[in-house]
Design a protein around this motif. Structure first.
Motif, PDB file in Angstrom:
ATOM      1  N   ALA A  24      -0.544  16.086  17.324  1.00  0.00           N
ATOM      2  CA  ALA A  24      -1.962  15.955  16.949  1.00  0.00           C
ATOM      3  C   ALA A  24      -2.218  16.517  15.550  1.00  0.00           C
ATOM      4  O   ALA A  24      -3.014  15.957  14.790  1.00  0.00           O
ATOM      5  N   PHE A  25      -1.553  17.628  15.207  1.00  0.00           N
ATOM      6  CA  PHE A  25      -1.699  18.197  13.859  1.00  0.00           C
ATOM      7  C   PHE A  25      -1.323  17.168  12.797  1.00  0.00           C
ATOM      8  O   PHE A  25      -2.055  16.947  11.827  1.00  0.00           O
ATOM      9  N   LYS A  26      -0.155  16.549  12.975  1.00  0.00           N
ATOM     10  CA  LYS A  26       0.336  15.605  11.971  1.00  0.00           C
ATOM     11  C   LYS A  26      -0.575  14.387  11.860  1.00  0.00           C
ATOM     12  O   LYS A  26      -0.837  13.907  10.747  1.00  0.00           O
ATOM     13  N   ILE A  27      -1.067  13.888  12.981  1.00  0.00           N
ATOM     14  CA  ILE A  27      -1.977  12.740  12.952  1.00  0.00           C
ATOM     15  C   ILE A  27      -3.276  13.111  12.256  1.00  0.00           C
ATOM     16  O   ILE A  27      -3.786  12.362  11.407  1.00  0.00           O
ATOM     17  N   ALA A  28      -3.831  14.280  12.604  1.00  0.00           N
ATOM     18  CA  ALA A  28      -5.093  14.714  11.996  1.00  0.00           C
ATOM     19  C   ALA A  28      -4.952  14.913  10.494  1.00  0.00           C
ATOM     20  O   ALA A  28      -5.856  14.570   9.723  1.00  0.00           O
ATOM     21  N   LEU A  32      -7.373  14.184   7.275  1.00  0.00           N
ATOM     22  CA  LEU A  32      -8.154  15.341   6.844  1.00  0.00           C
ATOM     23  C   LEU A  32      -7.274  16.314   6.077  1.00  0.00           C
ATOM     24  O   LEU A  32      -6.059  16.367   6.279  1.00  0.00           O
ATOM     25  N   THR A  33      -7.900  17.108   5.213  1.00  0.00           N
ATOM     26  CA  THR A  33      -7.200  18.226   4.589  1.00  0.00           C
ATOM     27  C   THR A  33      -7.052  19.333   5.623  1.00  0.00           C
ATOM     28  O   THR A  33      -7.750  19.331   6.654  1.00  0.00           O
ATOM     29  N   PRO A  34      -6.148  20.290   5.400  1.00  0.00           N
ATOM     30  CA  PRO A  34      -6.056  21.413   6.338  1.00  0.00           C
ATOM     31  C   PRO A  34      -7.401  22.110   6.548  1.00  0.00           C
ATOM     32  O   PRO A  34      -7.726  22.492   7.684  1.00  0.00           O
ATOM     33  N   PHE A  35      -8.197  22.255   5.471  1.00  0.00           N
ATOM     34  CA  PHE A  35      -9.505  22.899   5.616  1.00  0.00           C
ATOM     35  C   PHE A  35     -10.445  22.042   6.464  1.00  0.00           C
ATOM     36  O   PHE A  35     -11.142  22.546   7.351  1.00  0.00           O
ATOM     37  N   GLY A  36     -10.483  20.740   6.196  1.00  0.00           N
ATOM     38  CA  GLY A  36     -11.348  19.850   6.965  1.00  0.00           C
ATOM     39  C   GLY A  36     -10.964  19.836   8.435  1.00  0.00           C
ATOM     40  O   GLY A  36     -11.843  19.858   9.322  1.00  0.00           O
ATOM     41  N   LEU A  37      -9.662  19.805   8.716  1.00  0.00           N
ATOM     42  CA  LEU A  37      -9.189  19.830  10.097  1.00  0.00           C
ATOM     43  C   LEU A  37      -9.609  21.119  10.787  1.00  0.00           C
ATOM     44  O   LEU A  37     -10.095  21.097  11.927  1.00  0.00           O
ATOM     45  N   LEU A  38      -9.456  22.249  10.093  1.00  0.00           N
ATOM     46  CA  LEU A  38      -9.812  23.527  10.696  1.00  0.00           C
ATOM     47  C   LEU A  38     -11.315  23.622  10.948  1.00  0.00           C
ATOM     48  O   LEU A  38     -11.739  24.150  11.978  1.00  0.00           O
ATOM     49  N   LEU A  39     -12.123  23.111  10.033  1.00  0.00           N
ATOM     50  CA  LEU A  39     -13.571  23.153  10.210  1.00  0.00           C
ATOM     51  C   LEU A  39     -13.977  22.418  11.491  1.00  0.00           C
ATOM     52  O   LEU A  39     -14.741  22.948  12.316  1.00  0.00           O
ATOM     53  N   LEU A  88      -1.043  27.597   9.001  1.00  0.00           N
ATOM     54  CA  LEU A  88      -0.295  26.756   9.938  1.00  0.00           C
ATOM     55  C   LEU A  88      -0.440  25.272   9.590  1.00  0.00           C
ATOM     56  O   LEU A  88       0.558  24.527   9.551  1.00  0.00           O
ATOM     57  N   PHE A  89      -1.669  24.837   9.330  1.00  0.00           N
ATOM     58  CA  PHE A  89      -1.884  23.419   9.021  1.00  0.00           C
ATOM     59  C   PHE A  89      -1.220  23.026   7.693  1.00  0.00           C
ATOM     60  O   PHE A  89      -0.718  21.911   7.548  1.00  0.00           O
ATOM     61  N   ARG A  90      -1.223  23.938   6.745  1.00  0.00           N
ATOM     62  CA  ARG A  90      -0.542  23.659   5.480  1.00  0.00           C
ATOM     63  C   ARG A  90       0.964  23.522   5.700  1.00  0.00           C
ATOM     64  O   ARG A  90       1.626  22.664   5.096  1.00  0.00           O
ATOM     65  N   ALA A  91       1.522  24.355   6.579  1.00  0.00           N
ATOM     66  CA  ALA A  91       2.949  24.258   6.893  1.00  0.00           C
ATOM     67  C   ALA A  91       3.255  22.898   7.516  1.00  0.00           C
ATOM     68  O   ALA A  91       4.249  22.250   7.169  1.00  0.00           O
ATOM     69  N   TYR A  92       2.411  22.455   8.431  1.00  0.00           N
ATOM     70  CA  TYR A  92       2.612  21.145   9.056  1.00  0.00           C
ATOM     71  C   TYR A  92       2.422  20.017   8.045  1.00  0.00           C
ATOM     72  O   TYR A  92       3.011  18.939   8.195  1.00  0.00           O
ATOM     73  N   VAL A 155      10.776  24.341   0.992  1.00  0.00           N
ATOM     74  CA  VAL A 155      10.936  25.799   1.136  1.00  0.00           C
ATOM     75  C   VAL A 155       9.573  26.447   1.339  1.00  0.00           C
ATOM     76  O   VAL A 155       9.423  27.361   2.162  1.00  0.00           O
ATOM     77  N   THR A 156       8.572  25.964   0.614  1.00  0.00           N
ATOM     78  CA  THR A 156       7.216  26.497   0.777  1.00  0.00           C
ATOM     79  C   THR A 156       6.729  26.287   2.201  1.00  0.00           C
ATOM     80  O   THR A 156       6.123  27.176   2.807  1.00  0.00           O
ATOM     81  N   GLY A 157       7.009  25.115   2.764  1.00  0.00           N
ATOM     82  CA  GLY A 157       6.606  24.831   4.130  1.00  0.00           C
ATOM     83  C   GLY A 157       7.259  25.764   5.128  1.00  0.00           C
ATOM     84  O   GLY A 157       6.615  26.264   6.058  1.00  0.00           O
ATOM     85  N   VAL A 158       8.565  26.038   4.931  1.00  0.00           N
ATOM     86  CA  VAL A 158       9.291  26.945   5.818  1.00  0.00           C
ATOM     87  C   VAL A 158       8.696  28.354   5.740  1.00  0.00           C
ATOM     88  O   VAL A 158       8.474  29.012   6.766  1.00  0.00           O
ATOM     89  N   LEU A 159       8.420  28.811   4.524  1.00  0.00           N
ATOM     90  CA  LEU A 159       7.837  30.149   4.353  1.00  0.00           C
ATOM     91  C   LEU A 159       6.455  30.237   4.984  1.00  0.00           C
ATOM     92  O   LEU A 159       6.098  31.248   5.601  1.00  0.00           O
ATOM     93  N   LEU A 160       5.664  29.177   4.839  1.00  0.00           N
ATOM     94  CA  LEU A 160       4.329  29.159   5.457  1.00  0.00           C
ATOM     95  C   LEU A 160       4.419  29.156   6.980  1.00  0.00           C
ATOM     96  O   LEU A 160       3.603  29.783   7.657  1.00  0.00           O
ATOM     97  N   ALA A 161       5.412  28.451   7.527  1.00  0.00           N
ATOM     98  CA  ALA A 161       5.589  28.435   8.981  1.00  0.00           C
ATOM     99  C   ALA A 161       5.926  29.835   9.486  1.00  0.00           C
ATOM    100  O   ALA A 161       5.414  30.280  10.517  1.00  0.00           O
ATOM    101  N   PHE A 162       6.793  30.543   8.729  1.00  0.00           N
ATOM    102  CA  PHE A 162       7.100  31.930   9.091  1.00  0.00           C
ATOM    103  C   PHE A 162       5.870  32.821   8.955  1.00  0.00           C
ATOM    104  O   PHE A 162       5.623  33.700   9.782  1.00  0.00           O
ATOM    105  N   LEU A 163       5.101  32.604   7.895  1.00  0.00           N
ATOM    106  CA  LEU A 163       3.890  33.395   7.693  1.00  0.00           C
ATOM    107  C   LEU A 163       2.909  33.175   8.832  1.00  0.00           C
ATOM    108  O   LEU A 163       2.265  34.119   9.294  1.00  0.00           O
ATOM    109  N   SER A 164       2.787  31.945   9.302  1.00  0.00           N
ATOM    110  CA  SER A 164       1.884  31.669  10.421  1.00  0.00           C
ATOM    111  C   SER A 164       2.335  32.416  11.672  1.00  0.00           C
ATOM    112  O   SER A 164       1.508  32.932  12.429  1.00  0.00           O
ATOM    113  N   ALA A 165       3.654  32.483  11.892  1.00  0.00           N
ATOM    114  CA  ALA A 165       4.175  33.225  13.038  1.00  0.00           C
ATOM    115  C   ALA A 165       3.861  34.711  12.907  1.00  0.00           C
ATOM    116  O   ALA A 165       3.487  35.379  13.876  1.00  0.00           O
TER     117      ALA A 165
END
Length: 297
Positions: A24-28, A32-39, A88-92, A155-165
């Protein structure tokens, strides 16, 4: 329906819901942008938590919150949902779902480290084996999938995924220190402030919510990632005589998620993802099976 059966059904709904959200994250995020999705997701979750409190007649608990508790929820709402889900959404946005999802699932390992640091108690030696097992799974997913679809992994995505965790582990630790507040009331208060912050930001910076698919998928995320499964899981724990079984059912979620990722998104799941996820979960389960856990501060 018997209490134990009701608990298993509620846990099953929670597990199935969490299993679909990576897709669902990837489809959304296609609409939408990560901010729009979160809103959209945050406001949807707030509405569901409001309805839940009304149905469970918990408004007296909300009114009983003191000023100090409201101040705590004001900054906790900034952590979750705002900062955590934006990361998290930016990582996805940057990673294939089959990579972002397992990396985010490493939060119990990071939680173990955080609890040790804040409690001043050393991590039991046996638990280092579980941590090493999980980290080997992380390494396999991060580097073994480097040629996925012929493209390099961000690499940025991997770091963001770790940051979300890390952010989720920190949120869980802070929440666990405030057990006096009902769990649904706490989530309502968090998302009340979080949604307010997001609405203010949207008014200042603007946001494009013109996509109907984006709105519907954002509402799905708000319902089936953020609110409904937490409500159902809470009901499951409340009605069961075997909380260990209910907790263990949650480990089905990341594996079911790979099925939906392949079926719905069309991602070809590589062998390193299956093995890496199995190693991550095995390490977490091993550590939870140890009797001498680090005491929460």
């Amino acid at each position: 329906m018997k209490q134990e059966t009701k608990a298993i059904v509620c846990a099953g709904v929670a597990v199935l819901s969490w299993s679909t959200v990576a897709s669902a994250f990837k489809i959304a995020l296609m609409h939408l942008t990560p901010f729009g999705l979160l809103l959209v997701a945050s406001c949807t979750a707030l509405l569901i938590f409001t309805c839940t409190i009304t149905l469970q007649r918990k408004w007296p608990l909300v009114r009983a919150l003191c000023v100090k508790q409201w101040k705590r929820f004001a900054w906790m709402g900034l952590l979750n949902p705002v900062i955590y889900y934006l990361v998290l959404f930016r990582a996805y946005n940057l990673l294939p779902a089959q990579i972002a999802q397992p990396l985010n699932y490493t939060w119990p390992i990071l939680l173990l480290v955080l609890l040790s640091l804040f409690s001043g108690q050393p991590i039991p030696r046996k638990k280092y084996a579980g941590m090493l097992l999980s980290l080997s799974g992380v390494a396999l997913i991060s580097f073994g999938s480097g040629g996925l679809n012929g493209q390099g992994i961000s690499v940025t995505g991997v770091l963001l995924a770790f940051l979300s965790a890390f952010l989720w582990a920190a949120y869980w630790m802070f929440t666990n220190r405030n057990k006096k507040v009902d769990a649904i009331v706490a989530l309502f208060a968090n998302f009340l402030f979080g949604s307010l912050y997001l609405l203010i930001a949207a008014c200042v910076a603007g946001v494009d919510l013109s996509s109907l698919y984006g709105l519907l998928s954002g509402m799905y995320v708000g319902a089936f990632e953020i609110s409904v499964p937490f409500v159902c899981f809470g009901l499951a724990i409340r009605n069961t005589n075997n909380p260990a079984l209910i907790n263990q059912m949650c480990y089905l979620s990341p594996f079911l998620s790979l099925f939906f990722i392949q079926t719905v998104l069309g991602e070809q799941i590589v062998l390193s993802t299956y093995i890496g996820l199995a190693l991550i979960i095995s390490g977490i389960v091993f550590n939870e099976s140890q009797k001498h856990a680090v005491v929460s501060p």
